[in-house]
Design an enzyme around this catalytic site. Structure first.
Site, short mmCIF file in Angstrom:
data_model
loop_
_atom_site.label_atom_id
_atom_site.label_comp_id
_atom_site.label_asym_id
_atom_site.label_seq_id
_atom_site.Cartn_x
_atom_site.Cartn_y
_atom_site.Cartn_z
N ASP A 24 -1.65 -12.79 0.82
CA ASP A 24 -2.14 -11.70 1.68
C ASP A 24 -2.56 -12.36 2.99
O ASP A 24 -3.72 -12.70 3.19
CB ASP A 24 -3.32 -10.99 1.01
CG ASP A 24 -3.79 -9.79 1.83
OD1 ASP A 24 -3.18 -9.52 2.88
OD2 ASP A 24 -4.76 -9.13 1.43
N HIS A 71 -11.68 -13.89 2.09
CA HIS A 71 -12.87 -13.06 1.90
C HIS A 71 -14.04 -13.90 1.39
O HIS A 71 -15.18 -13.71 1.81
CB HIS A 71 -12.58 -11.91 0.95
CG HIS A 71 -11.57 -10.94 1.48
ND1 HIS A 71 -11.13 -9.85 0.77
CD2 HIS A 71 -10.93 -10.89 2.67
CE1 HIS A 71 -10.25 -9.17 1.50
NE2 HIS A 71 -10.11 -9.79 2.65
N HIS A 92 0.89 -1.17 0.00
CA HIS A 92 0.00 0.00 0.00
C HIS A 92 0.92 1.21 0.00
O HIS A 92 2.03 1.15 0.55
CB HIS A 92 -0.84 0.08 1.27
CG HIS A 92 -1.76 -1.09 1.49
ND1 HIS A 92 -1.38 -2.21 2.16
CD2 HIS A 92 -3.07 -1.27 1.16
CE1 HIS A 92 -2.41 -3.05 2.23
NE2 HIS A 92 -3.43 -2.52 1.64
N MET A 120 2.62 -5.41 -8.01
CA MET A 120 1.32 -4.83 -7.63
C MET A 120 1.50 -3.77 -6.55
O MET A 120 2.29 -3.95 -5.63
CB MET A 120 0.39 -5.94 -7.12
CG MET A 120 -1.00 -5.48 -6.72
SD MET A 120 -1.12 -4.91 -5.01
CE MET A 120 -1.52 -6.43 -4.16
N GLU A 137 -10.99 -5.78 -5.23
CA GLU A 137 -10.95 -6.92 -4.29
C GLU A 137 -12.23 -6.98 -3.45
O GLU A 137 -12.45 -6.13 -2.59
CB GLU A 137 -9.73 -6.76 -3.38
CG GLU A 137 -9.59 -7.85 -2.35
CD GLU A 137 -8.28 -7.76 -1.58
OE1 GLU A 137 -7.28 -7.26 -2.15
OE2 GLU A 137 -8.26 -8.18 -0.42
N ASP A 181 -6.81 -14.16 7.88
CA ASP A 181 -5.59 -14.08 7.06
C ASP A 181 -4.55 -15.12 7.44
O ASP A 181 -3.38 -14.80 7.69
CB ASP A 181 -4.98 -12.66 7.15
CG ASP A 181 -5.75 -11.65 6.31
OD1 ASP A 181 -6.48 -12.06 5.39
OD2 ASP A 181 -5.62 -10.45 6.59
N ASP A 199 2.37 1.76 3.37
CA ASP A 199 3.27 0.75 3.96
C ASP A 199 4.70 1.24 3.78
O ASP A 199 5.59 0.92 4.57
CB ASP A 199 3.17 -0.60 3.23
CG ASP A 199 1.79 -1.22 3.36
OD1 ASP A 199 1.05 -0.88 4.29
OD2 ASP A 199 1.46 -2.07 2.49
N ASP A 222 -5.29 -13.15 -4.13
CA ASP A 222 -4.77 -13.11 -2.76
C ASP A 222 -4.97 -14.47 -2.13
O ASP A 222 -6.09 -14.89 -1.85
CB ASP A 222 -5.50 -12.04 -1.93
CG ASP A 222 -4.92 -10.64 -2.16
OD1 ASP A 222 -3.93 -10.52 -2.92
OD2 ASP A 222 -5.44 -9.68 -1.57
N GLU A 277 -9.91 -13.08 -2.95
CA GLU A 277 -9.10 -13.52 -1.81
C GLU A 277 -9.79 -14.71 -1.14
O GLU A 277 -11.00 -14.65 -0.85
CB GLU A 277 -8.92 -12.37 -0.81
CG GLU A 277 -8.24 -12.83 0.48
CD GLU A 277 -7.73 -11.70 1.36
OE1 GLU A 277 -7.30 -10.66 0.81
OE2 GLU A 277 -7.75 -11.88 2.59
N LYS A 330 -14.88 -8.12 -0.59
CA LYS A 330 -14.92 -8.65 0.79
C LYS A 330 -16.30 -8.34 1.34
O LYS A 330 -16.80 -7.23 1.13
CB LYS A 330 -13.83 -7.98 1.63
CG LYS A 330 -13.72 -8.53 3.05
CD LYS A 330 -12.54 -7.89 3.80
CE LYS A 330 -12.44 -8.44 5.21
NZ LYS A 330 -11.35 -7.82 5.98
N ASP A 341 -11.91 -11.90 10.04
CA ASP A 341 -10.88 -11.96 9.01
C ASP A 341 -9.56 -12.46 9.62
O ASP A 341 -8.90 -11.74 10.35
CB ASP A 341 -10.69 -10.54 8.43
CG ASP A 341 -9.80 -10.53 7.22
OD1 ASP A 341 -9.46 -11.62 6.71
OD2 ASP A 341 -9.44 -9.42 6.78
MN MN Z 1 -6.38 -8.99 0.35
#
Ligand code: MN
Length: 378
Positions: free
Chosen positions: A291, A224, A58, A92, A185, A261, A61, A249, A221, A187, A259
């Protein structure tokens, strides 16, 4: 190549990780960080050593939201040097339109024109950063594009704002001549109670209403889809069918939970097997992006166990796909099934109907064979 060598990740495997994934500090809604911050340049070095192809990010980040132009350029230069030193790509880039309180009622869909304009400008700057780093995919996860209550903004108005913002952004990519495609994306929820366009199918329908539908695809993802109680393999299959799988993802998730991950394949090995099979069968050539993040129980070293585990599981399952096609018993079961399906037996009478209604498909046998393949006893 030996079996063990085939399980060692290579850049040609196209594995990528977000800065925010290995950089995740283990914060959750009920507990503080458990790991120290990780320098972006350290992430580049360690991912390269583990055999990854690239790193994604991002905007914030890498570059703090309040950085001056000078600070930004210095940070980007240092990062680019590390990428060059460690031969890592940035396929990406994405934009953070969810962390800052300004986005609490949406970014690209905010009812406040000033917030929408700021979100669009912030996204353009993230696209500039992506272009500078050579990214050809721009992911948009609308984490705040939704609501807790629908008594104020009509959801149709939210979608209209979304469309207007995306049309502006596509126009910007074209004007700047960036070689960049946008991947939305989906979710279903979290952090908002409900997020607009919760599944791949919703996104695909919405994309067709944009000015430049060919520039926009999806980034499904695993977690998600599972949060929505959906089958990630079917979600990805629909994206492939539409020619819209621009990015993916990979992670894992227990159905019906927040969530999580989780590390790829850590919850549902069989689902992961079918997803790897789908990606390999379809000759998807985009990044295989993880991800996900390490369990909160882990220290800095556990993070690299997590990252290595994601890639190793993918490669082991890829080898299982090869075995699936080479296994004579599995293949003859499939051949029998196919021949059975294709037999000429039109339904004109009650007897014909009963024939098809009473015959067995033998999926129990095939499924058990696949289980045993995954369990490693074949
Ligand atoms: Mn993601």
């Amino acid at each position: 190549m030996s079996m063990e060598a085939a399980r060692k990740p290579q850049p040609s495997d196209r594995f990528t990780f977000g800065l925010w994934t290995v950089g995740n500090r283990g914060r959750d809604p009920f507990g503080d960080a458990v790991r120290p911050p990780l320098a972006s340049t350290t992430v580049v070095e360690r991912l390269s050593e583990l055999g990854a192809y690239g790193v994604s990010l991002h905007d914030n980040d890498l570059v703090p939201i309040d950085a001056t132009a000078g600070e930004r350029d210095r940070i980007v230069r240092e990062f680019q040097k590390a990428l060059q030193d460690w031969n890592l790509r940035v396929p990406m880039v994405t934009v953070n339109l969810f962390y800052d309180p300004v986005f609490k009622d949406g970014a690209l869909t905010s009812s406040v024109r000033s917030v929408r304009q700021y979100a669009v400008e912030k996204t353009k700057r993230a696209m500039d950063l992506g272009a500078e780093l050579g990214a050809e995919i721009f992911v948009l996860w609308g984490g705040r594009e939704g609501s807790e209550m629908d008594g104020a903004r009509d959801a149709r108005q939210g979608l209209a704002y979304y469309r207007e913002s995306l049309n502006t952004l596509c126009e910007y990519v074209k004007t700047q001549r960036y070689a960049m495609r946008i991947a939305l994306e989906p979710k279903p929820n979290e952090p908002r109670s409900d997020i607009y366009l919760p599944s791949v199918g919703s996104m695909l329908a919405f994309i067709q209403t944009l000015d430049d539908p060919e520039m926009v695809g999806v980034n499904p993802e695993v977690a998600h889809a599972k949060m929505a109680g959906l089958n990630p393999v079917h979600e990805v299959a629909q994206a492939l069918d539409a020619g819209k799988l621009f990015h993916i993802d990979l992670n894992d998730q227990r159905i019906g939970r927040f969530d999580q991950d989780l590390r790829f394949g850590s919850d549902d090995l069989k689902g992961a097997f079918y997803l790897v099979k789908l990606l390999e069968d379809s000759h998807y050539l985009g990044p295989l992006h993880f991800d996900a993040h390490a369990y909160r129980t882990e220290d800095a070293e556990g993070v690299w166990d997590f990252a290595a585990g994601c890639m190793r599981t993918y490669l082991i399952l890829k080898d299982k796909v090869r075995q699936f096609y080479e296994d004579t018993e599995i293949q003859s079961a499939l051949a029998e099934w196919r021949a059975w399906c294709e037999q000429e037996r039109p339904i004109h009478s009650r007897e014909d109907r009963e024939f098809w209604g009473q015959a067995g498909y033998r999926y129990e046998r095939l499924d058990q064979l696949i289980n045993e393949l995954i369990l490693g006893v074949r």
